[in-house]
Design an enzyme around this catalytic site. Structure first.
Site, PDB file in Angstrom:
ATOM      1  N   ARG A 176       2.608  -7.517  11.805  1.00 58.59           N
ATOM      2  CA  ARG A 176       1.923  -7.249  10.541  1.00 58.59           C
ATOM      3  C   ARG A 176       0.436  -7.490  10.748  1.00 58.59           C
ATOM      4  O   ARG A 176       0.008  -7.955  11.796  1.00 58.59           O
ATOM      5  CB  ARG A 176       2.504  -8.048   9.362  1.00 58.59           C
ATOM      6  CG  ARG A 176       3.077  -9.392   9.589  1.00 58.59           C
ATOM      7  CD  ARG A 176       2.070 -10.493   9.864  1.00 58.59           C
ATOM      8  NE  ARG A 176       0.943 -10.476   8.976  1.00 58.59           N
ATOM      9  CZ  ARG A 176      -0.251 -10.893   9.297  1.00 58.59           C
ATOM     10  NH1 ARG A 176      -0.519 -11.362  10.521  1.00 58.59           N
ATOM     11  NH2 ARG A 176      -1.260 -10.855   8.451  1.00 58.59           N
ATOM     12  N   GLY A 177      -0.348  -7.139   9.703  1.00 61.05           N
ATOM     13  CA  GLY A 177      -1.796  -7.173   9.845  1.00 61.05           C
ATOM     14  C   GLY A 177      -2.250  -5.774  10.243  1.00 61.05           C
ATOM     15  O   GLY A 177      -1.694  -5.191  11.191  1.00 61.05           O
ATOM     16  N   ARG A 199       4.622   1.538   6.368  1.00 59.00           N
ATOM     17  CA  ARG A 199       3.891   0.713   5.401  1.00 59.00           C
ATOM     18  C   ARG A 199       2.741   1.544   4.833  1.00 59.00           C
ATOM     19  O   ARG A 199       1.982   2.141   5.599  1.00 59.00           O
ATOM     20  CB  ARG A 199       3.368  -0.577   6.056  1.00 59.00           C
ATOM     21  CG  ARG A 199       4.507  -1.514   6.476  1.00 59.00           C
ATOM     22  CD  ARG A 199       4.021  -2.921   6.701  1.00 59.00           C
ATOM     23  NE  ARG A 199       3.685  -3.595   5.465  1.00 59.00           N
ATOM     24  CZ  ARG A 199       3.039  -4.770   5.430  1.00 59.00           C
ATOM     25  NH1 ARG A 199       2.670  -5.354   6.546  1.00 59.00           N
ATOM     26  NH2 ARG A 199       2.758  -5.349   4.274  1.00 59.00           N
ATOM     27  N   ASP A 234      -7.037  -4.196   4.477  1.00 62.37           N
ATOM     28  CA  ASP A 234      -6.030  -3.192   4.846  1.00 62.37           C
ATOM     29  C   ASP A 234      -6.563  -1.784   4.661  1.00 62.37           C
ATOM     30  O   ASP A 234      -6.122  -0.852   5.337  1.00 62.37           O
ATOM     31  CB  ASP A 234      -4.750  -3.391   4.036  1.00 62.37           C
ATOM     32  CG  ASP A 234      -3.978  -4.571   4.596  1.00 62.37           C
ATOM     33  OD1 ASP A 234      -4.323  -5.716   4.248  1.00 62.37           O
ATOM     34  OD2 ASP A 234      -3.080  -4.333   5.430  1.00 62.37           O
TER      35      ASP A 234
HETATM   36  O1  MRU Z   1       1.366  -7.797   4.622  1.00 65.57           O
HETATM   37  P1  MRU Z   1       0.510  -8.140   5.792  1.00 65.57           P
HETATM   38  O2  MRU Z   1       0.808  -9.484   6.367  1.00 65.57           O
HETATM   39  O3  MRU Z   1       0.516  -7.039   6.846  1.00 65.57           O
HETATM   40  O4  MRU Z   1      -0.954  -8.183   5.188  1.00 65.57           O
HETATM   41  C1  MRU Z   1      -2.034  -8.440   6.049  1.00 65.57           C
HETATM   42  C2  MRU Z   1      -3.353  -8.561   5.392  1.00 65.57           C
HETATM   43  O5  MRU Z   1      -3.494  -8.393   4.204  1.00 65.57           O
HETATM   44  C3  MRU Z   1      -4.527  -8.815   6.312  1.00 65.57           C
HETATM   45  O6  MRU Z   1      -5.506  -9.557   5.665  1.00 65.57           O
HETATM   46  C4  MRU Z   1      -5.148  -7.483   6.752  1.00 65.57           C
HETATM   47  O7  MRU Z   1      -4.144  -6.606   7.211  1.00 65.57           O
HETATM   48  C5  MRU Z   1      -6.151  -7.668   7.832  1.00 65.57           C
HETATM   49  S1  MRU Z   1      -5.457  -8.212   9.381  1.00 65.57           S
HETATM   50  C6  MRU Z   1      -6.767  -8.361  10.464  1.00 65.57           C
END
Ligand code: MRU
Length: 350
Positions: free
Chosen positions: A51-52, A94, A240
């Site tokens: 994730r991220g 996603r 994101d």
């Molecule tokens: O649902 P996630 O854990 O994928 O959400 C991640 C985030 O909101 C992060 O802050 C974003 O993707 C930046 S990661 C460098």
């Protein structure tokens, strides 16, 4: 026993698989998984094992490239049809992180002029590896620019995990803390736990501990009180998807932090690579917000904590208005308001 401090990473490409750190199991279990089929890649992204935003893009790139390398055809038309099918499949994993479609489009671009299936396969794998290695350097640069921007501010708050394990290495929002530790700068980081999936508690707290950064965990509802009582000097978060006017989608709870920063008159920063910008979205109003299963809220670690059949609303992201953002820290430097103008001048999407 001495514990060597390391900045953890989550993705390692091997000739026939991608090795991922299973982020679902951290911090209690440090487990690595091999991905080699497209359904394994898809499932790993949907279930937040990876994730991220940047890590999702890198993983999807490897997934699509590896799937394409497995097509048993020499016919370019058949190859392109299979490629489009798999690209569409992965892009549905996603919806909010734009790095996903950015990475898949970049792969599409490198097979456009391929003269043979073999050439297309080589280009795809080469590009996936390039997306991965470039991201590490991009994040290092974000970290350097963030260090300059933060100047002598050392008490900083963050939410979710925009760290090394969410990227190729270093992270975006967490990059200045990792680089600062290497330079002997003593940051005190306040990490919001980030309900419902606890990326702050499980991932940011773990990652910063691994690399020796001073981190204090708080619940999300403690943010305003902590900013006031502990003299937090800035908040820095990841992204994101950033719209053309600077509106920024990030983990749920981010916009609440930006509003609190405005109240206490401290700067709120977004740190993100160019691949997180979506110039086709004029404002944040059109950014798709992922809704996830209600069980993420009604259960903690498999234990039900809410009455049966309660209705649940679980948006995974929110949009912070550009008006609340002091600067967007990218690998090209720090962008300041007017964002529509600074983004237009600086961000070129490959
Ligand atoms: O649902 P996630 O854990 O994928 O959400 C991640 C985030 O909101 C992060 O802050 C974003 O993707 C930046 S990661 C460098």
């Amino acid at each position: 026993m001495t514990h060597t401090l390391t900045i953890p990473t989550s993705l390692e490409w091997h000739e026939d698989h991608l090795l991922i750190l299973n982020q679902q199991k951290l911090p209690n279990i440090v487990e690595y998984l091999k991905l080699s089929t497209i359904t394994e890649y898809y499932e790993a992204i949907v279930s937040l094992k990876v994730r991220g935003a940047p890590a999702i893009g890198i993983t999807a790139a490897y997934g699509l490239a590896q799937a394409a390398c497995q097509y048993e055809t020499d016919n370019l038309t058949i190859f392109n049809d299979l490629f489009r099918r798999d690209k569409q499949y992965l892009s549905g994993s996603r919806p909010t992180a734009v790095n996903l479609s950015w990475a898949l489009e970049r792969l599409q671009g490198v097979i456009k002029h391929a003269q043979s299936v073999n050439e297309a396969k080589t280009n795809l794998l080469h590009t996936a590896i390039q997306i991965h290695t470039e991201d590490e350097e991009i994040c290092r640069m974000i970290g350097e620019f963030a260090l300059k921007e933060l100047d002598d501010k050392r008490r900083v708050m963050t939410i979710c995990n925009a760290g090394s394990i969410a990227t190729g290495k270093y992270g975006t929002a967490l990059a200045p803390f990792h680089l600062g530790r290497e330079k002997g700068l003593g940051f005190q980081v306040y990490a919001c736990e980030t309900r419902p999936v606890l990326q702050g508690a499980r991932l940011t707290a773990w990652e910063l501990q691994q690399s020796g950064v001073d981190v204090t965990l708080i619940t999300d509802s403690m943010a305003a009180h902590t900013i006031k009582e502990k003299g937090v000097e800035a908040v820095i978060v990841g992204a994101d998807r950033i719209a053309a006017n600077g509106d920024t989608a990030n983990k749920i709870g981010t916009s609440m932090l930006a509003i609190v920063c405005d109240h206490y008159n401290i700067p709120f920063y977004v740190a993100a690579p160019s691949s997180s910008f979506d110039l086709t979205s004029k404002t944040g109003d059109v950014i798709p917000i992922e809704k996830r299963s209600g069980e993420e809220i009604t259960k903690i670690n498999g234990t039900t904590i809410a009455p049966e059949n309660v209705s649940v609303y679980n948006p995974a992201f929110d949009v912070t208005s550009h008006e609340l953002i002091a600067g967007i820290i990218t690998e090209k430097g720090v962008l300041y308001p007017n964002f529509a103008e600074s983004i237009r001048r600086t961000i070129v999407i490959k």
